[in-house]
Enzyme design. Structure first.
Site, PDB file in Angstrom:
ATOM      1  N   ASP A 195      -0.311   5.320   0.668  1.00 35.21           N
ATOM      2  CA  ASP A 195      -0.739   5.839   2.042  1.00 35.21           C
ATOM      3  C   ASP A 195      -0.470   5.223   3.548  1.00 35.21           C
ATOM      4  O   ASP A 195      -1.581   4.509   3.621  1.00 35.21           O
ATOM      5  CB  ASP A 195      -1.660   6.841   1.959  1.00 35.21           C
ATOM      6  CG  ASP A 195      -1.682   8.053   0.719  1.00 35.21           C
ATOM      7  OD1 ASP A 195      -1.462   8.793   0.374  1.00 35.21           O
ATOM      8  OD2 ASP A 195      -2.042   6.917  -0.442  1.00 35.21           O
ATOM      9  N   ASP A 203       0.449  -0.871   0.022  1.00 35.90           N
ATOM     10  CA  ASP A 203       0.528   0.154   0.326  1.00 35.90           C
ATOM     11  C   ASP A 203       1.048   1.023  -0.790  1.00 35.90           C
ATOM     12  O   ASP A 203       2.276   1.408   0.355  1.00 35.90           O
ATOM     13  CB  ASP A 203      -0.826  -0.033   0.728  1.00 35.90           C
ATOM     14  CG  ASP A 203      -1.827   0.626   1.450  1.00 35.90           C
ATOM     15  OD1 ASP A 203      -2.547   1.217   0.676  1.00 35.90           O
ATOM     16  OD2 ASP A 203      -1.664   1.616   2.412  1.00 35.90           O
ATOM     17  N   ASP A 247      -2.102  -0.733   5.757  1.00 39.11           N
ATOM     18  CA  ASP A 247      -1.858  -0.177   7.181  1.00 39.11           C
ATOM     19  C   ASP A 247      -3.358  -0.610   8.018  1.00 39.11           C
ATOM     20  O   ASP A 247      -4.254   0.631   9.326  1.00 39.11           O
ATOM     21  CB  ASP A 247      -1.437   1.157   7.325  1.00 39.11           C
ATOM     22  CG  ASP A 247      -2.341   2.485   6.783  1.00 39.11           C
ATOM     23  OD1 ASP A 247      -2.719   2.827   6.728  1.00 39.11           O
ATOM     24  OD2 ASP A 247      -2.453   1.612   5.211  1.00 39.11           O
TER      25      ASP A 247
END
Length: 220
Positions: free
Chosen positions: A9, A7, A169
């Protein structure tokens, strides 16, 4: 080939400051002032532009989905113009990417940021060269947590789905990996801290210094 999908961001880089700034600029254009706080609202920033707009409009006592839809292109314009003012790559990430590449792993990015913005940001951060593919929110008709973008990222890097995992995240990343039938690992240095442990990923990453060992454990 063994493949690690990242991922962007909140995983590779802390982009929350620039995301919140773009949302606040959008609210400012509408005469509402700064409605979001860069620190307190970082977790919302990592959920995307629409999530920030919904939160800000709710604080102003106005706005529904139609208003969010109208404001979203304006937010993207502000973000594109100032995409790397506050953004920082997480400590140790560059060294970890280099180490994985030297060890023979293939790397790709699968993000819900629009593909063009993801490409721009990765280039500005001097990270683009590490990744064989970048799949964004608008690359395919579907986005995470649908499994199709993840599969496309693995294929674009030249890897094998059965020998891959996703590092992210959020719950979206956890659900994406589950849909694709692969392991996931979640970073603990984002706004949720070790709270991501409740999502029961196959791995947790406290610091990028530990990425090589985690990767060996998950996919060999």
């Amino acid at each position: 080939m063994r493949t690690v999908i990242f991922d962007l961001d909140g995983t590779l880089a802390d982009t929350s400051g620039d995301l919140v700034a773009a949302a606040n600029a959008c609210f400012g254009d509408l005469g509402l002032g700064d409605l979001l706080d860069p620190a307190a609202d970082a977790a919302t920033a990592f959920r995307g532009g629409r999530a920030m707009l919904r939160l800000g409009f709710s604080r102003a006592g106005q706005g529904g989905e139609a208003e969010v839809d109208r404001a979203f292109p304006r937010l993207l314009d502000h973000y594109a113009a100032h995409i790397d003012v506050h953004t920082k790559v997480y400590p140790g990430a560059v060294e970890a990417l280099e180490g994985l590449r030297r060890a023979g792993y293939l790397l790709a990015v699968c993000t819900n940021k629009p593909e063009g913005l993801a490409e721009t940001l990765l280039s500005r951060l001097d990270l683009r060269g590490y990744f064989g593919a970048v799949i964004g929110a608008d690359t395919l008709p579907t986005r995470k947590p649908d499994a199709a973008p993840y599969r496309a990222a693995v294929a674009g890097a030249g890897g094998e789905l059965a020998r891959s995992y996703l590092l992210g995240d959020t719950e979206t990343d956890r659900e994406t990996a589950r849909a694709a039938g692969v392991p996931s690992a979640l970073v603990t240095f984002g706004p949720s801290g070790r709270g991501v442990e409740a999502l029961l990923p196959e791995g947790l990453l406290d610091h990028y210094d530990d990425l090589a060992g985690l990767t060996r454990r998950l996919i060999g």
